[in-house]
Design an enzyme around this catalytic site. Structure first.
Site, mmCIF file in Angstrom:
data_model
loop_
_atom_site.group_PDB
_atom_site.id
_atom_site.type_symbol
_atom_site.label_atom_id
_atom_site.label_comp_id
_atom_site.label_asym_id
_atom_site.label_seq_id
_atom_site.Cartn_x
_atom_site.Cartn_y
_atom_site.Cartn_z
ATOM 1 N N SER A 48 14.361 36.989 -22.819
ATOM 2 C CA SER A 48 15.571 37.776 -22.570
ATOM 3 C C SER A 48 15.863 37.900 -21.072
ATOM 4 O O SER A 48 16.960 38.288 -20.685
ATOM 5 C CB SER A 48 15.449 39.178 -23.170
ATOM 6 O OG SER A 48 15.123 39.106 -24.535
ATOM 7 N N GLY A 224 17.261 37.952 -27.250
ATOM 8 C CA GLY A 224 17.548 36.830 -26.362
ATOM 9 C C GLY A 224 18.323 37.294 -25.151
ATOM 10 O O GLY A 224 18.681 38.467 -25.037
ATOM 11 N N GLY A 226 21.419 37.451 -22.213
ATOM 12 C CA GLY A 226 22.854 37.299 -22.020
ATOM 13 C C GLY A 226 23.803 38.041 -22.943
ATOM 14 O O GLY A 226 23.439 38.942 -23.693
ATOM 15 N N CYS A 252 17.649 43.481 -31.111
ATOM 16 C CA CYS A 252 18.242 43.460 -29.773
ATOM 17 C C CYS A 252 19.520 42.620 -29.768
ATOM 18 O O CYS A 252 20.519 43.027 -30.340
ATOM 19 C CB CYS A 252 17.192 42.992 -28.763
ATOM 20 S SG CYS A 252 17.625 43.406 -27.075
ATOM 21 N N LEU A 253 19.491 41.431 -29.178
ATOM 22 C CA LEU A 253 20.668 40.561 -29.181
ATOM 23 C C LEU A 253 21.088 40.314 -30.630
ATOM 24 O O LEU A 253 22.277 40.264 -30.964
ATOM 25 C CB LEU A 253 20.324 39.227 -28.514
ATOM 26 C CG LEU A 253 21.480 38.226 -28.395
ATOM 27 C CD1 LEU A 253 22.320 38.551 -27.192
ATOM 28 C CD2 LEU A 253 20.964 36.802 -28.291
ATOM 29 N N GLN A 256 23.263 42.927 -32.007
ATOM 30 C CA GLN A 256 24.620 42.804 -31.466
ATOM 31 C C GLN A 256 25.382 41.696 -32.193
ATOM 32 O O GLN A 256 26.565 41.832 -32.498
ATOM 33 C CB GLN A 256 24.570 42.503 -29.966
ATOM 34 C CG GLN A 256 23.999 43.655 -29.142
ATOM 35 C CD GLN A 256 23.491 43.214 -27.780
ATOM 36 O OE1 GLN A 256 23.598 42.050 -27.414
ATOM 37 N NE2 GLN A 256 22.954 44.145 -27.028
ATOM 38 N N ASN A 294 15.099 46.067 -23.617
ATOM 39 C CA ASN A 294 15.479 45.112 -22.584
ATOM 40 C C ASN A 294 16.839 44.560 -22.955
ATOM 41 O O ASN A 294 16.944 43.517 -23.576
ATOM 42 C CB ASN A 294 14.427 43.996 -22.499
ATOM 43 C CG ASN A 294 14.808 42.947 -21.462
ATOM 44 O OD1 ASN A 294 15.783 43.079 -20.729
ATOM 45 N ND2 ASN A 294 14.027 41.890 -21.389
ATOM 46 N N GLY A 296 21.239 44.340 -21.732
ATOM 47 C CA GLY A 296 22.281 44.657 -20.767
ATOM 48 C C GLY A 296 23.609 44.920 -21.470
ATOM 49 O O GLY A 296 24.579 45.327 -20.848
ATOM 50 N N TYR A 297 23.616 44.665 -22.778
ATOM 51 C CA TYR A 297 24.834 44.879 -23.566
ATOM 52 C C TYR A 297 24.518 45.830 -24.700
ATOM 53 O O TYR A 297 23.360 45.995 -25.087
ATOM 54 C CB TYR A 297 25.339 43.539 -24.139
ATOM 55 C CG TYR A 297 25.810 42.591 -23.068
ATOM 56 C CD1 TYR A 297 24.902 41.832 -22.343
ATOM 57 C CD2 TYR A 297 27.164 42.477 -22.755
ATOM 58 C CE1 TYR A 297 25.318 40.991 -21.331
ATOM 59 C CE2 TYR A 297 27.600 41.628 -21.751
ATOM 60 C CZ TYR A 297 26.670 40.894 -21.036
ATOM 61 O OH TYR A 297 27.086 40.056 -20.031
ATOM 62 N N HIS A 336 13.207 47.083 -29.290
ATOM 63 C CA HIS A 336 12.257 46.074 -29.739
ATOM 64 C C HIS A 336 11.156 46.688 -30.582
ATOM 65 O O HIS A 336 10.197 47.211 -30.032
ATOM 66 C CB HIS A 336 11.642 45.354 -28.537
ATOM 67 C CG HIS A 336 12.584 44.466 -27.815
ATOM 68 N ND1 HIS A 336 12.602 43.097 -27.992
ATOM 69 C CD2 HIS A 336 13.571 44.739 -26.940
ATOM 70 C CE1 HIS A 336 13.560 42.576 -27.240
ATOM 71 N NE2 HIS A 336 14.162 43.548 -26.590
ATOM 72 N N GLU A 338 8.916 45.233 -32.011
ATOM 73 C CA GLU A 338 7.682 44.475 -31.778
ATOM 74 C C GLU A 338 7.073 44.843 -30.426
ATOM 75 O O GLU A 338 5.954 44.426 -30.127
ATOM 76 C CB GLU A 338 7.951 42.960 -31.856
ATOM 77 C CG GLU A 338 8.467 42.302 -30.581
ATOM 78 C CD GLU A 338 9.911 42.625 -30.260
ATOM 79 O OE1 GLU A 338 10.578 43.268 -31.082
ATOM 80 O OE2 GLU A 338 10.382 42.241 -29.174
#
Lengths: 358, 391
Positions: A48, A224, A226, A252-253, A256, A294, A296-297, A336, A338
């Site tokens: 990530s 992941g 971005g 996480c990603l 989203q 972790n 940013g979005y 996360h 995990e």
């Protein structure tokens, strides 16, 4: 010992002059900070962070060296991926001596091997304060003297970063009878380990793999780097999968992507959540958990459709930390479960998902 | 929000006169407890003979009794003041011992005084070494191999079984008094002759001399939300009492795996014991593998928690009191940041170091070697950005 100079230059022109450790070479990327006090081997290998220069707020780094590359069930035991994913590391005090029974080399030696530069001897608190004030910024690491040059750093978030770090071919980790598809957008090894420990086979596939028709008990969309909106093919594939009743878990990603596939919206946080101590509250209960994060979005929870609910909410700033469908087995966690590194308070999410598998 | 069940008048047992192992550290916890209760509109009665402490100042508790922390005096105050609840965890070992006495002799039951926070049964599980080992085993965790003995003969047999060197530990003692490592039967007998003079329960344990000594401050509410607020590592390994060791926060030589493993173990044990409020858990961690032992749990505020609160800015005593009254962890406001809740594990961007202070010339003929009996009379704390700086 005389150390060579190295500096961090941010896009607003500010310069932080320090000394080089790790690989002696220039680098650039989006500058972000993480407040974890332990766990740099796991953090540095977290995909990530691809495209990012990591500032550690905790001042003493390197104390316990770096462990060796042991493997279990075909996955590295002590690292979250096969290489260092950050573009550079910025710390206040690097410890050239290390002490730990499991260490096989120093952080400095490892970073030289992986060709990743580091800077020590800078005030990471000042840098963090700036990032909190102005938001994450682009930055460069310059080794040696700084020459007047244009600040030409491309924002990594305009690319599909997930496609740059995911596996290129499907990989099967055979364990039990049930199998899940793991859509790799930059997966951390601990997600694979979590299922291996629960005796579930994992078929790890690239982020644009058409998994909708694949035979499996459930689908996990990984974490992941971005902007999730860059993962266009993954979103399309997820929409298709959602038409079946197959259990889905987004981490996480991945969470989203699930939200975007359902028609909701995401936005960029000012400076992100990157730490091991983020409190989340489980909606509708009195429970709160400490989580590893972790990102940013985040998902804009006001855009969730009728059939979705907010599952978890951040205890500090109220942003969305998880979503759940009201009738189908679709779940997303922004944090996360995990961990690695981090607390295992929310590891139960894996147990819960395993129970929901077909 | 607490809709019902909030106490109206709470009796707080202070820590008493200054001694080694019990001093200014409890001034802090008691004061915070009083503030937390007052914020909730609860009347406070404090018993503490220490006239030289802030805790007993006029502006804090509603009523202060400068009496020794002894069962007889506490009973008299209960009769006079008629509190409906009592706090036992803010006056160190002394308050805890007296609290247990009051409970066992059914004095609290007689006057309908409810124990807030961690129950006395749980407190006994952490204080009684035998009960403690059983609880740890029940939870599937490891504690030091040990045998509880009540006389010298039993001790000799236990030591031979565990094999020398062994650690001798006295139950219910202040500052590790009477304890120490012995390498053979002669040293064992010598130590025990002194020990059995003031206790009837002694623990013979495997010696973990040289293992890393690490501790965590844990907080838990009645809804089972449980977090670790601070991790600390002793510079001096097992064998030197924590009160006599240089202590650093956060842990310095542990990998993430070790740190979070010990954290999980602590939370698992605290949940199993049923602690409500704050407690301290100490571990021995092998310097050559990931093997560990749980050494002890202090189900009360301690000198470590005072250090942890100052090191992290997380007001442990204040939060522990709110939890004892019945609040949910995430609904207690963090009075330091004023923006976040108390469900938070502070991430430090600095290092804190505690250095003990000794005054050994005060004590004639005392052995100046450090060991497992605490000898320091105070401590100094430093905050900085590097270890060298704080040292």
């Amino acid at each position: 010992m005389k150390h060579k100079k190295a500096s961090l230059i941010l896009e607003d022109g500010s310069v932080y002059a320090g000394y080089s450790f790790g690989y002696y070479g220039d680098s650039d990327g989006e500058v972000v900070f993480n407040t974890g006090m332990v766990g740099y081997p796991e953090t540095l290998t977290d995909p990530s962070y691809h495209g990012q220069i990591l500032v550690c707020t905790y001042p003493l780094i390197g104390n316990y060296g770096v462990p060796g590359k042991k493997v279990k069930d075909n996955v590295l035991v002590d690292f979250e991926s096969d290489k260092i994913q950050v573009k550079g590391m910025i710390v206040t005090d690097y410890s050239f001596d290390y002490s730990h029974w499991d260490a096989s080399q120093s952080l400095h030696e490892w970073m030289i091997e992986e060709k990743i530069p580091g800077i020590f001897g800078v005030d990471t608190r000042a840098i963090t304060r700036k990032l909190r004030e102005k938001g994450t910024m682009l930055g460069k690491i310059i080794c040696g003297e700084i020459h007047e040059e244009e600040f030409n750093v491309e924002d990594p978030n305009i690319r599909n970063l997930a496609s740059e770090v995911c596996t290129t071919i499907p990989k099967l980790y055979r364990k039990g009878d049930k199998k899940i598809i793991l859509v790799d957008c930059g997966v951390k090894n601990n997600i694979i380990r979590a299922f291996a420990e629960r005796n579930i086979s994992v078929l790890q596939v690239p982020q644009d793999y058409d998994f909708a028709k694949e035979n499996c008990s459930g689908i996990v969309i990984s974490n992941g780097p971005g902007d999730p909106k860059m993962c266009t093919q993954t979103i399309i594939n997820t929409k298709k999968a959602m038409l079946e009743n197959i259990p889905l878990l987004g981490i996480c990603l991945g969470s989203q992507i699930l939200a975007l596939a359902s028609g909701a919206d995401t936005f960029k946080l000012k400076y992100g959540h990157r730490s091991h101590n983020q409190p989340v509250n489980e909606m509708g209960t009195r429970r709160c958990y400490i989580t590893s994060q972790n990102h940013g979005y985040a998902i804009n929870s006001e855009t969730l459709s009728e059939d979705w609910r907010e599952w978890f909410v951040n205890g500090n700033d109220g942003t969305n930390e998880g979503i759940m469908h009201i009738s189908k087995p679709f779940f997303g966690t922004q944090f996360h479960p995990e961990a690695s590194p981090g607390p295992d308070d929310t590891e139960f999410i894996f147990d819960m998902f395993v129970r929901a598998l077909k | 929000m607490i809709k019902k069940g909030k106490p109206q008048k709470v009796l707080i047992l202070g820590s008493g006169a200054l001694q080694i192992g019990q001093a200014g550290e409890f001034d802090y916890s008691g004061s915070q407890a009083i503030k937390a209760l007052k914020e909730d509109g609860i009347k406070t009665v404090l018993i503490n003979p220490n006239i030289a402490t802030i805790q007993t100042s006029e502006h804090l508790a509603d009523q202060v009794y400068f009496l020794p922390i002894k069962k007889e005096f506490v009973e008299k105050v209960i009769i006079k003041e008629e509190p409906d609840a009592i706090l036992l965890g803010f006056g160190g070992q002394t308050a805890l011992n007296v609290g247990i006495e009051l409970y066992e002799e059914k004095i609290l039951e007689k006057y309908k005084v409810k124990v807030l926070g961690t129950s006395v049964e749980t407190i006994k599980d952490t204080e009684d070494r035998f009960l403690f080992s059983s609880r740890v085993e029940e939870a599937g965790l490891k504690c030091a191999l040990s045998r509880t003995v009540h006389n010298i003969e039993e001790a000799k047999i236990a030591a031979a079984e565990i094999k020398y060197p062994v650690m001798v530990r006295i139950a219910f003692a202040l500052g590790g008094l009477g304890s120490g490592i012995v390498s053979n039967e002669i040293e064992l007998v010598e130590k025990l002759q002194r020990a059995f003079a003031f206790t009837n329960q002694v623990l013979i344990e495997e010696s973990l001399y040289g293992w890393k000594e690490v501790e965590y401050e844990i907080v838990r509410d009645k809804y089972d939300n449980c977090i670790t607020v601070c991790s600390m590592e002793n510079l001096d390994p097992m064998g030197i009492h924590t009160g006599d060791s240089i202590v650093v926060a956060p842990v310095q030589t542990l990998s993430a795996k070790e740190n979070f493993k010990l954290r999980s173990i602590g939370i698992k044990l605290i949940r199993h014991l049923g602690v409500i409020g704050e407690c301290n858990i100490q571990y021995a961690l092998s310097p050559t593998s990931d093997d560990y032992r749980i050494i002890e749990v202090n189900a009360r505020l301690s000198r470590s928690s005072a250090l942890a609160s100052k090191a992290t800015g997380y007001p442990l005593a204040f939060v522990a009191t709110k939890l004892a009254i019945g609040y949910n962890l995430n609904e207690i406001e963090n009075i330091i940041t004023k923006e976040t809740s108390s469900c938070f594990e502070p991430a430090l961007d600095y290092v804190v170091l505690k250095f003990p202070r000794w005054d050994l010339q005060k004590f004639l003929k005392v052995n100046t070697e450090l060991g497992s009996e605490m000898k320091s009379v105070g401590e100094v704390m430093a905050i900085g950005r590097t270890f060298e700086e704080v040292l």
